[in-house]
Design a protein around this motif. Structure first.
Motif, PDB file in Angstrom:
ATOM      1  N   ALA A  18      12.235 -24.847  59.452  1.00 37.83           N
ATOM      2  CA  ALA A  18      13.967 -25.743  58.308  1.00 37.83           C
ATOM      3  C   ALA A  18      13.773 -27.132  57.816  1.00 37.83           C
ATOM      4  CB  ALA A  18      14.955 -25.557  59.377  1.00 37.83           C
ATOM      5  N   PHE A  21      10.972 -26.258  55.142  1.00 34.28           N
ATOM      6  CA  PHE A  21      11.457 -27.055  54.109  1.00 34.28           C
ATOM      7  C   PHE A  21      12.416 -28.344  53.168  1.00 34.28           C
ATOM      8  CE2 PHE A  21      11.372 -22.302  52.083  1.00 34.28           C
ATOM      9  CZ  PHE A  21      10.551 -21.702  52.551  1.00 34.28           C
ATOM     10  N   GLU A  67      16.201 -19.179  58.347  1.00 34.06           N
ATOM     11  CA  GLU A  67      15.674 -18.554  57.103  1.00 34.06           C
ATOM     12  C   GLU A  67      16.961 -19.049  55.775  1.00 34.06           C
ATOM     13  OE1 GLU A  67      14.089 -14.413  57.234  1.00 34.06           O
ATOM     14  OE2 GLU A  67      15.067 -14.351  54.789  1.00 34.06           O
ATOM     15  N   CYS A  70      16.778 -22.600  55.377  1.00 32.02           N
ATOM     16  CA  CYS A  70      15.955 -23.304  54.601  1.00 32.02           C
ATOM     17  C   CYS A  70      16.770 -22.966  52.687  1.00 32.02           C
ATOM     18  CB  CYS A  70      14.604 -21.669  54.148  1.00 32.02           C
ATOM     19  SG  CYS A  70      13.653 -22.426  55.453  1.00 32.02           S
ATOM     20  N   LEU A 160       8.084 -18.284  52.504  1.00 35.52           N
ATOM     21  CA  LEU A 160       8.494 -18.501  54.010  1.00 35.52           C
ATOM     22  C   LEU A 160       7.385 -18.097  55.087  1.00 35.52           C
ATOM     23  CD1 LEU A 160      10.978 -18.850  55.971  1.00 35.52           C
ATOM     24  CD2 LEU A 160      11.424 -16.916  55.185  1.00 35.52           C
TER      25      LEU A 160
END
Ligand SMILES: N[C@@H](CCC(=O)N[C@@H](CS)C(=O)NCC(=O)O)C(=O)O
Length: 211
Positions: A18, A21, A67, A70, A160
């Protein structure tokens, strides 16, 4: 301006995904360290009822899981980055690579929580099988890395898959969970990416204890 807080740990592989990102998307975030991962109250994990970290907190709202965070950060970014998400993977090899990296990350947490934090016996079937599956996933990734990378959509700024794999490989070394030497291609992949500004800005470390 509302602050984006990431409740997590500088030593956590999911938190690092995270943070990378956020760095690349140019979204300012503040890391709020979770010092103790043994608490049973969701409040300790930013309200996550699954008792997992990281959590993104902004205003009154929360986003659970790396995820998801992100994706939420991408929505809040002014930069038009070309990001490859798992649903954009079109070939079997890249889909399998995504599955293997996701599995290996979960296995890493299983070993750290069970053996390092829980002090449970590593010879228990739960950890022996966990470790075998973890090694199998890493072996598969090492063998198939070149094809998996080739199958990623281009042009792209970020995927990712690559960020997760990078965080996983550096975490193996940081936590000394499994040797990296049997996986030379994964080691070379992580070594190459480790020079990137986003890697340097998010290096693993243990957060200083709260005063
Ligand atoms: N599904 C979560 C998993 C996150 C996760 O497993 N985080 C670890 C730290 S890296 C954790 O919360 N460990 C505490 C525990 O498993 O009890 C995500 O994708 O973010």
């Amino acid at each position: 301006m509302t602050t984006n807080e990431i409740l997590g740990r500088s030593s956590s592989l999911y938190t690092r995904v995270a943070l990378i990102f956020a760095h690349e998307l140019g979204v300012p975030v503040e890391l709020v360290p979770i010092h103790d991962m043994t608490g049973f109250e969701p409040a300790v994990y930013g309200g996550n009822p699954a008792l997992k970290l990281p959590t993104l907190r902004r205003g009154g709202s929360q986003v659970f899981g790396a995820e998801n965070i992100c994706r939420a950060l991408a929505d809040r970014s002014d930069r038009n980055l070309r990001i490859v998400w798992p649903e954009q993977l079109r070939e079997d090899v890249s889909r399998n690579a995504q599955e293997m990296v996701a599995h290996a990350m979960a296995a890493q947490v299983q070993l750290v929580i069970g053996i390092v934090i829980g002090q449970l016996p590593p010879e228990n079937i739960y950890f022996v099988k966990g470790r075998r599956g973890f090694e199998g996933a890493l072996r598969w990734l090492d063998t198939n890395l070149a094809d998996a990378l080739r199958a990623l959509p281009t042009p792209r700024d970020l995927s990712l898959f690559e960020v997760m794999l990078f965080c996983l490989i550096e975490h193996l070394v940081f936590r000394d969970t499994l040797p990296i030497t049997p996986y030379p291609k994964l080691a070379a992949f992580a070594a190459e990416l480790s020079a990137r500004p986003w890697a340097q800005a998010t290096a693993y470390k243990f957060d200083a204890p709260s005063a």
